[in-house]
Design an enzyme around this catalytic site. Structure first.
Site, PDB file in Angstrom:
ATOM      1  N   SER A 127       0.664  -1.117   0.041  1.00 57.09           N
ATOM      2  CA  SER A 127      -0.040  -0.147   0.044  1.00 57.09           C
ATOM      3  C   SER A 127       0.975   1.194   0.087  1.00 57.09           C
ATOM      4  CB  SER A 127      -0.793  -0.022   1.414  1.00 57.09           C
ATOM      5  OG  SER A 127      -1.478  -1.235   1.425  1.00 57.09           O
ATOM      6  N   HIS A 161      -1.072  -2.524  -7.017  1.00 56.45           N
ATOM      7  CA  HIS A 161      -1.748  -2.093  -5.912  1.00 56.45           C
ATOM      8  C   HIS A 161      -3.178  -2.281  -6.221  1.00 56.45           C
ATOM      9  CE1 HIS A 161      -2.669   1.090  -2.638  1.00 56.45           C
ATOM     10  NE2 HIS A 161      -2.997  -0.062  -2.232  1.00 56.45           N
ATOM     11  N   GLU A 173      -3.567   0.279  -9.129  1.00 58.95           N
ATOM     12  CA  GLU A 173      -2.422   1.497  -9.287  1.00 58.95           C
ATOM     13  C   GLU A 173      -1.275   0.678  -9.787  1.00 58.95           C
ATOM     14  OE1 GLU A 173      -1.635   3.333  -5.657  1.00 58.95           O
ATOM     15  OE2 GLU A 173      -1.761   5.305  -6.645  1.00 58.95           O
ATOM     16  N   ASN A 211      -2.854   6.304  -1.410  1.00 61.42           N
ATOM     17  CA  ASN A 211      -2.697   6.442   0.038  1.00 61.42           C
ATOM     18  C   ASN A 211      -2.256   7.723   0.376  1.00 61.42           C
ATOM     19  OD1 ASN A 211      -4.247   4.306   0.916  1.00 61.42           O
ATOM     20  ND2 ASN A 211      -2.592   2.755   0.401  1.00 61.42           N
TER      21      ASN A 211
HETATM   22  N1  3HC Z   1     -15.865  -9.144  -1.180  1.00 55.32           N
HETATM   23  C1  3HC Z   1     -16.358  -9.089  -2.542  1.00 55.32           C
HETATM   24  N2  3HC Z   1     -17.333  -8.416  -2.679  1.00 55.32           N
HETATM   25  C2  3HC Z   1     -18.050  -7.789  -1.766  1.00 55.32           C
HETATM   26  C3  3HC Z   1     -17.508  -7.509  -0.412  1.00 55.32           C
HETATM   27  C4  3HC Z   1     -16.075  -8.384  -0.243  1.00 55.32           C
HETATM   28  N3  3HC Z   1     -15.707  -8.241   0.837  1.00 55.32           N
HETATM   29  N4  3HC Z   1     -18.239  -6.665   0.248  1.00 55.32           N
HETATM   30  C5  3HC Z   1     -19.162  -6.352  -0.510  1.00 55.32           C
HETATM   31  N5  3HC Z   1     -18.903  -6.870  -1.673  1.00 55.32           N
HETATM   32  C6  3HC Z   1     -20.023  -6.779  -2.747  1.00 55.32           C
HETATM   33  C7  3HC Z   1     -21.548  -7.111  -2.475  1.00 55.32           C
HETATM   34  O1  3HC Z   1     -21.800  -8.455  -2.757  1.00 55.32           O
HETATM   35  C8  3HC Z   1     -22.206  -6.280  -3.540  1.00 55.32           C
HETATM   36  O2  3HC Z   1     -22.078  -6.851  -4.785  1.00 55.32           O
HETATM   37  P1  3HC Z   1     -23.391  -6.839  -5.825  1.00 55.32           P
HETATM   38  O3  3HC Z   1     -23.335  -5.380  -6.498  1.00 55.32           O
HETATM   39  O4  3HC Z   1     -23.058  -7.727  -6.792  1.00 55.32           O
HETATM   40  O5  3HC Z   1     -24.582  -7.077  -5.041  1.00 55.32           O
HETATM   41  C9  3HC Z   1     -21.395  -5.069  -3.688  1.00 55.32           C
HETATM   42  O6  3HC Z   1     -20.017  -5.412  -3.203  1.00 55.32           O
HETATM   43  C10 3HC Z   1     -22.049  -4.022  -2.800  1.00 55.32           C
HETATM   44  O7  3HC Z   1     -22.095  -4.461  -1.449  1.00 55.32           O
HETATM   45  P2  3HC Z   1     -23.212  -4.229  -0.326  1.00 55.32           P
HETATM   46  O8  3HC Z   1     -24.556  -3.740  -1.086  1.00 55.32           O
HETATM   47  O9  3HC Z   1     -23.353  -5.393   0.856  1.00 55.32           O
HETATM   48  O10 3HC Z   1     -22.910  -3.055   0.529  1.00 55.32           O
HETATM   49  P3  3HC Z   1     -22.408  -1.627  -0.234  1.00 55.32           P
HETATM   50  O11 3HC Z   1     -23.307  -1.098  -1.208  1.00 55.32           O
HETATM   51  O12 3HC Z   1     -22.369  -0.896   1.240  1.00 55.32           O
HETATM   52  O13 3HC Z   1     -21.107  -1.575  -0.791  1.00 55.32           O
HETATM   53  C11 3HC Z   1     -18.523  -1.634  -0.592  1.00 55.32           C
HETATM   54  C12 3HC Z   1     -19.850  -2.178   0.290  1.00 55.32           C
HETATM   55  C13 3HC Z   1     -18.490  -1.991  -1.660  1.00 55.32           C
HETATM   56  C14 3HC Z   1     -17.349  -2.094   0.330  1.00 55.32           C
HETATM   57  C15 3HC Z   1     -18.679  -0.043  -0.435  1.00 55.32           C
HETATM   58  O14 3HC Z   1     -19.052   0.417   0.944  1.00 55.32           O
HETATM   59  C16 3HC Z   1     -17.504   0.656  -0.745  1.00 55.32           C
HETATM   60  O15 3HC Z   1     -17.052   0.894  -1.967  1.00 55.32           O
HETATM   61  N6  3HC Z   1     -16.714   1.139   0.199  1.00 55.32           N
HETATM   62  C17 3HC Z   1     -15.508   1.810  -0.107  1.00 55.32           C
HETATM   63  C18 3HC Z   1     -14.540   0.817  -0.128  1.00 55.32           C
HETATM   64  C19 3HC Z   1     -13.016   1.412  -0.556  1.00 55.32           C
HETATM   65  O16 3HC Z   1     -12.775   2.668  -0.325  1.00 55.32           O
HETATM   66  N7  3HC Z   1     -12.082   0.851  -0.826  1.00 55.32           N
HETATM   67  C20 3HC Z   1     -10.846   1.008  -0.947  1.00 55.32           C
HETATM   68  C21 3HC Z   1     -10.259   0.898   0.445  1.00 55.32           C
HETATM   69  S1  3HC Z   1      -8.489   1.477   0.282  1.00 55.32           S
HETATM   70  C22 3HC Z   1      -7.361   0.490  -0.308  1.00 55.32           C
HETATM   71  O17 3HC Z   1      -7.860  -0.813  -0.471  1.00 55.32           O
HETATM   72  C23 3HC Z   1      -6.046   0.606  -0.523  1.00 55.32           C
HETATM   73  C24 3HC Z   1      -5.477  -0.009   0.523  1.00 55.32           C
HETATM   74  O18 3HC Z   1      -4.116   0.093   0.067  1.00 55.32           O
HETATM   75  C25 3HC Z   1      -5.449   0.451   1.901  1.00 55.32           C
END
Ligand code: 3HC
Length: 304
Positions: A127, A161, A173, A211
């Protein structure tokens, strides 16, 4: 013109939430055989079970056919624990997704460089850790950084990434170390595209683009809570409803893992010596307490 990635088998190192997600998109979207390894057999089992669950969910939602799910599952093969990293010997690319610890990654890349063919790509899902530092550890012992052997071995190291949850987030990324060759970059990009991702590129600076922007935002939200500016729920609701973020910054920190957030924030602070990146004391204390967020059952929210 896009370059073929020429990856016949990919190795994924680490079966946590990121590694499992990477294994899944490699098997389902890029349709390549995947060797998945974790030093913990328990984590490996959990990762495989999670991948199966996600595939079943996609089938039940009609997103993929049951046959496709079966084929994807069959492509993910666990590496025998007795083999360790030697199990990746015949892969054309390994994507490392272990915890954010430079000495650990250096040991891994030094071993992978010795075990794999000189043409295999060595990618890190880090990250924020310097890809240039990781690439330097891939130089064979006894060879200099300027030798042909040293340049070739370090030149196949790249940052790839992915974002959590990997099957859902559309971005990868791509980070070039100072040593990374154009061929490595082209093939790594082509593989990420085959996994169904859009690719952006960043220079090898602490935190890259993603990040360097996200973590100070999360850190400031934690400082708001620490100072009593607003409650947890008001901070998260402000960002969710006022700025249309899918989740508030404190919930997102729990989701990423507070230990990971702290490790990245420290990398930004130490890598730039800029006081604006000082980690929040509350974040440090929560990690001291073992409150890592969703994965440990407690963070800013309770998940038990
Ligand atoms: N694995 C796979 N699929 C998942 C999942 C997981 N852990 N969690 C949720 N999903 C899927 C669901 O199955 C659903 O799929 P569908 O559209 O086919 O039904 C879809 O995501 C939406 O899920 P939900 O309806 O249950 O819930 P939300 O609408 O609240 O979405 C979320 C959940 C996609 C996690 C959304 O809240 C989101 O986009 N959050 C922000 C995530 C983010 O910013 N990620 C980046 C983090 S930073 C990073 O990773 C970098 C690192 O270096 C730190």
């Amino acid at each position: 013109m896009s370059i073929a990635h020429a990856i016949r088998t990919v190795g994924v190192l680490g079966a946590g939430q990121m590694g499992t997600g990477i294994a899944l998109v490699s098997a389902l979207r890029a349709k390549v055989p995947v060797l998945l390894y974790d030093q913990s057999q328990d984590q490996l089992k959990k990762g495989l079970a999670f991948a199966e669950k996600l595939l079943e969910k996609d089938v039940s939602k009609g997103k993929i056919k049951s046959e496709e799910a079966k084929e994807a599952r069959a492509r993910i093969m666990p590496v025998d624990s007795s083999l360790g990293l030697k199990g990746f010997r015949d892969t054309d690319m390994v994507i490392e997704a272990v915890s954010e610890n430079l000495p650990l990654k250096q040991t891994i890349f030094s071993t992978l460089a010795a075990e794999l063919s000189p043409d295999a790509i060595l990618a890190s899902n880090t990250s924020s850790i310097s890809i240039t530092k990781i690439a330097a550890s891939a130089i064979p012992k006894g060879a200099s950084a300027a030798s042909e052997e040293g340049k070739k071995s370090a030149g196949r190291v790249v940052g790839l990434h992915f974002f959590n949850p990997v099957p859902v987030m559309k971005l990868v990324e791509l980070i070039s170390a100072l040593q990374t060759t154009q061929d490595t970059l082209d093939r790594a990009r082509s593989f990420a595209v085959a996994c169904g991702k859009e690719v952006t590129t960043s220079n090898d600076v602490p935190g890259f683009v993603s990040n360097a922007l996200l973590m100070p935002f999360i850190n400031e939200a934690i400082m708001c809570l620490e100072k009593g500016t607003a409650t947890r729920d008001d901070i998260d609701t402000t960002l969710k409803l006022g700025m249309n973020h899918p989740m508030g910054p404190l919930q997102l920190a729990d989701f990423i893992g507070l230990d990971t957030c702290l490790a990245i924030q420290k990398t930004l602070y130490e890598g730039t010596s800029d006081s604006k990146y000082r980690p929040s004391i509350l974040l440090e204390r929560m990690v001291d307490a073992g409150w890592y967020g969703k994965k440990s059952g407690k963070g800013f929210y309770d998940y038990r």
